[in-house]
Design a protein around this motif. Sequence first.
Motif, PDB file in Angstrom:
ATOM      1  N   ASP A 193       0.818  -1.224   0.000  1.00 51.41           N
ATOM      2  CA  ASP A 193       0.000   0.000   0.000  1.00 51.41           C
ATOM      3  C   ASP A 193       0.841   1.257   0.000  1.00 51.41           C
ATOM      4  O   ASP A 193       0.426   2.308   0.500  1.00 51.41           O
ATOM      5  N   VAL A 194       2.038   1.179  -0.563  1.00 54.35           N
ATOM      6  CA  VAL A 194       2.944   2.338  -0.652  1.00 54.35           C
ATOM      7  C   VAL A 194       3.204   2.615  -2.129  1.00 54.35           C
ATOM      8  O   VAL A 194       3.590   1.715  -2.880  1.00 54.35           O
ATOM      9  N   LEU A 195       2.966   3.856  -2.535  1.00 55.97           N
ATOM     10  CA  LEU A 195       3.219   4.250  -3.926  1.00 55.97           C
ATOM     11  C   LEU A 195       4.684   4.594  -4.079  1.00 55.97           C
ATOM     12  O   LEU A 195       5.196   5.512  -3.454  1.00 55.97           O
ATOM     13  N   ILE A 196       5.378   3.830  -4.912  1.00 50.50           N
ATOM     14  CA  ILE A 196       6.796   4.056  -5.158  1.00 50.50           C
ATOM     15  C   ILE A 196       6.974   4.457  -6.620  1.00 50.50           C
ATOM     16  O   ILE A 196       6.568   3.725  -7.541  1.00 50.50           O
ATOM     17  N   GLU A 197       7.544   5.621  -6.846  1.00 53.25           N
ATOM     18  CA  GLU A 197       7.732   6.114  -8.208  1.00 53.25           C
ATOM     19  C   GLU A 197       8.900   5.379  -8.865  1.00 53.25           C
ATOM     20  O   GLU A 197       9.998   5.304  -8.305  1.00 53.25           O
ATOM     21  N   ALA A 198       8.649   4.843 -10.043  1.00 54.07           N
ATOM     22  CA  ALA A 198       9.685   4.110 -10.772  1.00 54.07           C
ATOM     23  C   ALA A 198      10.703   5.076 -11.361  1.00 54.07           C
ATOM     24  O   ALA A 198      10.388   6.238 -11.677  1.00 54.07           O
ATOM     25  N   ASP A 199      11.934   4.604 -11.513  1.00 58.88           N
ATOM     26  CA  ASP A 199      12.986   5.430 -12.109  1.00 58.88           C
ATOM     27  C   ASP A 199      12.709   5.636 -13.604  1.00 58.88           C
ATOM     28  O   ASP A 199      12.174   4.774 -14.276  1.00 58.88           O
TER      29      ASP A 199
END
Length: 340
Positions: free
Chosen positions: A334-340
């Motif tokens: 449930d954590v939004l992680i921005e992709a490189d």
Amino acid sequence: MAAKTTKKTTRKTKPAVLKTDQDELLGYYRDMLLIRRFEERAGQLYGMGHIAGFCHLYIGQEAVVTGCKAAMQDGDQMITGYRDHGHMLALDMTPKGVMAELTGRATGYSKGKGGSMHMFSTEKKFYGGHGIVGAQVPIGAGLAFANQYLDNKAVSLAFFGDGASNQGQVYEAFNMAKLWDLPVVFVIENNQYAMGTSVKRASAETELFKRGISFEIEGRLVNGMDVLAVRDAAQDAIDHARAGKGPMILEMETYRYRGHSMSDPAKYRSRDEVTKTCDESDPIEGVKKRILSEGWADEDALKEIDKEIKAIVKEAADFAIESPEPDPSELWTDVLIEAD
């Protein structure tokens, strides 16, 4: 429509006897009593160390959310601040799930990661539980914007306190809501003290229902200790919004019996003041008196309801304590992680 300018002194007049019936009033009694007993047990669990972090109890304010829920239709949404347990229970979120979240257990509504201030249920149309003062108000307007865009006829109810009513983002939300005539009802739960400062000391304009005048938003003052008065006012406001007439502000004059949070000793007010309010205006006692006077139930029947509610709350507390804590792997869900 311009805000109504009725003075608060009008509440001193003898109120009309509002229409209700046996089933309705007994239902409100049960709903408010569930919130009261749940909050009392939550306070006990906090004292025992089972609940960590902040915990803001709703004791004394039960009529506000109960009356508002009574006026809502399926599909309508609710959003509020950190004093949110009562709102969840009013929307039929299970006491077990709410208590489990309070105690940080995997069986809670946010998998034990949200705690007291950050619970959600899209199924029940409850969008928080927000810890930042006033932050939920523009989100509530955003929910209303989505409803208008989708043309689903749903109404959003955004609850906030007297302290949050002074936040700048609240006025930005008012302006946009009226500019686009969004289907939203802004509910100010004026429990008189914000965190620990009285309204009279913190607000130049203490009649909070007037806060929408500059935006042409109608405002109404409501006795927030009377569930039937809340029901009727909420019904008018929701109907107004659903009909495409835009937002409305309801100032619910209520009172919290406990401190701002469990860590607040509430030394800014006297014990006599609290006792006087409990004796004269308690929302649950008011409903109880009406039930008894109408002959819709006797003392024994009401005691049996209380016994049933206490059993439900005890079961919820036992379930929460016995539930497992979240697995450490849940830190990455449930954590939004921005992709490189």
